[in-house]
Design an enzyme around this catalytic site. Structure first.
Site, mmCIF file in Angstrom:
data_model
loop_
_atom_site.group_PDB
_atom_site.id
_atom_site.type_symbol
_atom_site.label_atom_id
_atom_site.label_comp_id
_atom_site.label_asym_id
_atom_site.label_seq_id
_atom_site.Cartn_x
_atom_site.Cartn_y
_atom_site.Cartn_z
ATOM 1 N N CYS A 12 -5.628 -0.645 -2.999
ATOM 2 C CA CYS A 12 -4.988 -0.683 -1.460
ATOM 3 C C CYS A 12 -5.467 -0.493 -0.397
ATOM 4 C CB CYS A 12 -3.312 -0.885 -1.786
ATOM 5 S SG CYS A 12 -2.835 -1.598 -2.991
ATOM 6 N N HIS A 60 0.365 -0.028 5.077
ATOM 7 C CA HIS A 60 0.227 -0.776 3.913
ATOM 8 C C HIS A 60 1.461 -1.467 3.357
ATOM 9 C CE1 HIS A 60 -0.842 -2.212 -0.105
ATOM 10 N NE2 HIS A 60 -0.377 -1.120 -0.746
ATOM 11 N N ASN A 105 2.953 -7.160 -1.486
ATOM 12 C CA ASN A 105 1.785 -6.425 -1.736
ATOM 13 C C ASN A 105 0.552 -7.366 -2.068
ATOM 14 O OD1 ASN A 105 0.082 -4.489 -1.980
ATOM 15 N ND2 ASN A 105 1.292 -3.125 -3.072
#
Ligand code: UT7
Length: 310
Positions: free
Chosen positions: A110, A233, A263
């Site tokens: 990520c 994020h 996500n």
């Protein structure tokens, strides 16, 4: 001092939407109320392919910058879910967008987009003119849809920016790091599904991103009060809230898109950036803090003056 600036941006999400209610009605022992309260997520987009989403997002970014693939010296696709083990997904993007220069993938889960942005900025300082940086992931292929501890969190998507050589630096500070001893708290084996210790990821992420953001701000010589927008994020809104509060950044300065996208790993930061620029929250001259974490654990932060000048 010469540097680089973002001149184009774009994003792409697959059409198919899976709501929290769809998951609960599909047999997962959960509810829209629990998921929204504990994560901030209402829905996720699924059914994408990393290359196709990258191509759509990348094309938008090229168009916005007023350039074509012929003007691009390098395309970097940050992803942990490539279409194939080899070649890199960047090879497909290279062919479809007619990129003149090189192509490579980057794997920092990520954190990948911010790592790639930092690498691109460095490569521009060594002489490259223009780099297409993409963050894209298709996590829905790796979700264990029977594990309520993880299935609720993930989705697919892509975001892209064009980074160009510029007389003045707009990327003012970076920080990146990793702790490979924590690689067991989140992983996916070949042919496996996403496996994680959610609580441990949560704790490590808050600690690491807070310190990383402080390091990047110190390098840039700016304070938290000066940050106009925190572009984090999107893993869990409670993680974003914890980091923002530790940094002293109010939540109304945080870009939150997780409710619509969940996500989607390397795609979350460029999608949040694209969203907040398109809806005019982020304005020219604004000071941005990009920050995130990923399995590994990895983390990365960037301080950027938003000066697209297009
Ligand atoms: O990019 C990195 C990707 N990963 C992450 O960012 C993960 C970070 N971690 C998290 O986001 C959170 O830890 C989760 C959302 C995964 C879990 O939230 P939590 O607040 O840490 O919940 P928990 O694991 O402590 O579980 C609390 C309770 C438990 O029940 P009991 O033992 O109190 O009876 C769980 O069984 O909630 C239960 N639970 C659920 N209930 C309904 C866990 N997941 C669910 C669910 N629906 N989906």
């Amino acid at each position: 001092m010469s540097g680089s600036r973002i001149t184009g941006w774009g994003s792409n999400l697959p059409e198919k939407v899976l709501t929290n209610n769809d998951l609960a009605e599909g047999g997962l022992d959960t509810s829209d109320e629990w998921i929204f309260e504990r994560t901030g997520i209402r829905q996720r987009h699924v059914g994408g392919s990393t290359s196709q989403m990258s191509i759509h997002a990348g094309k938008q970014a090229l168009d916005m910058a007023g350039v074509t693939g012929d003007d691009i010296d390098l395309v970097i696709v940050a992803t942990s879910t490539p279409d194939q083990l080899m070649p890199g997904t960047s090879a497909t993007v290279h062919a479809e967008l007619g990129i003149r220069g090189g192509a490579c993938d980057m794997q920092a889960v990520c954190s990948g987009f911010t790592y790639a942005l930092m690498a691109a900025n460095g490569l521009i300082s060594t002489g490259l003119e223009r780099i297409l940086v993409i963050g894209a992931d298709t996590l829905s292929d790796y979700v264990d849809w029977e594990d309520r501890g993880s299935a609720i969190l993930f989705g697919d998507g892509a975001g892209a920016v064009v980074l160009e050589k510029h007389d003045n630096a707009t990327l003012l500070g970076f920080d990146l790091g990793a702790d490979g001893l924590h690689r067991h708290i989140g992983y996916t084996d070949h042919d496996g599904k996403i496996t994680m210790d959610g609580k441990e990821v949560f704790r490590t992420a808050v600690r690491a991103v807070t310190q990383s953001a402080k390091n990047a701000m110190a390098e840039a010589g700016v304070t938290a009060e000066e940050i106009d927008w925190f572009v984090p994020h999107q893993a869990n809104v409670r993680i974003i809230e914890s980091i923002a509060s530790r940094l002293g950044i109010p939540m109304d300065k945080a870009v939150v898109t997780i409710q619509d996208t969940a996500n989607n790993s390397a795609a979350t930061i460029p999608i949040a950036l694209d969203t907040a620029v398109r809806d005019a929250r982020i304005q020219p001259g604004d000071l941005l803090l990009l920050g995130g974490f990923g399995f590994g654990m990895t983390w990365a932060s960037a301080i950027m003056r938003w000066e697209p000048n297009v």
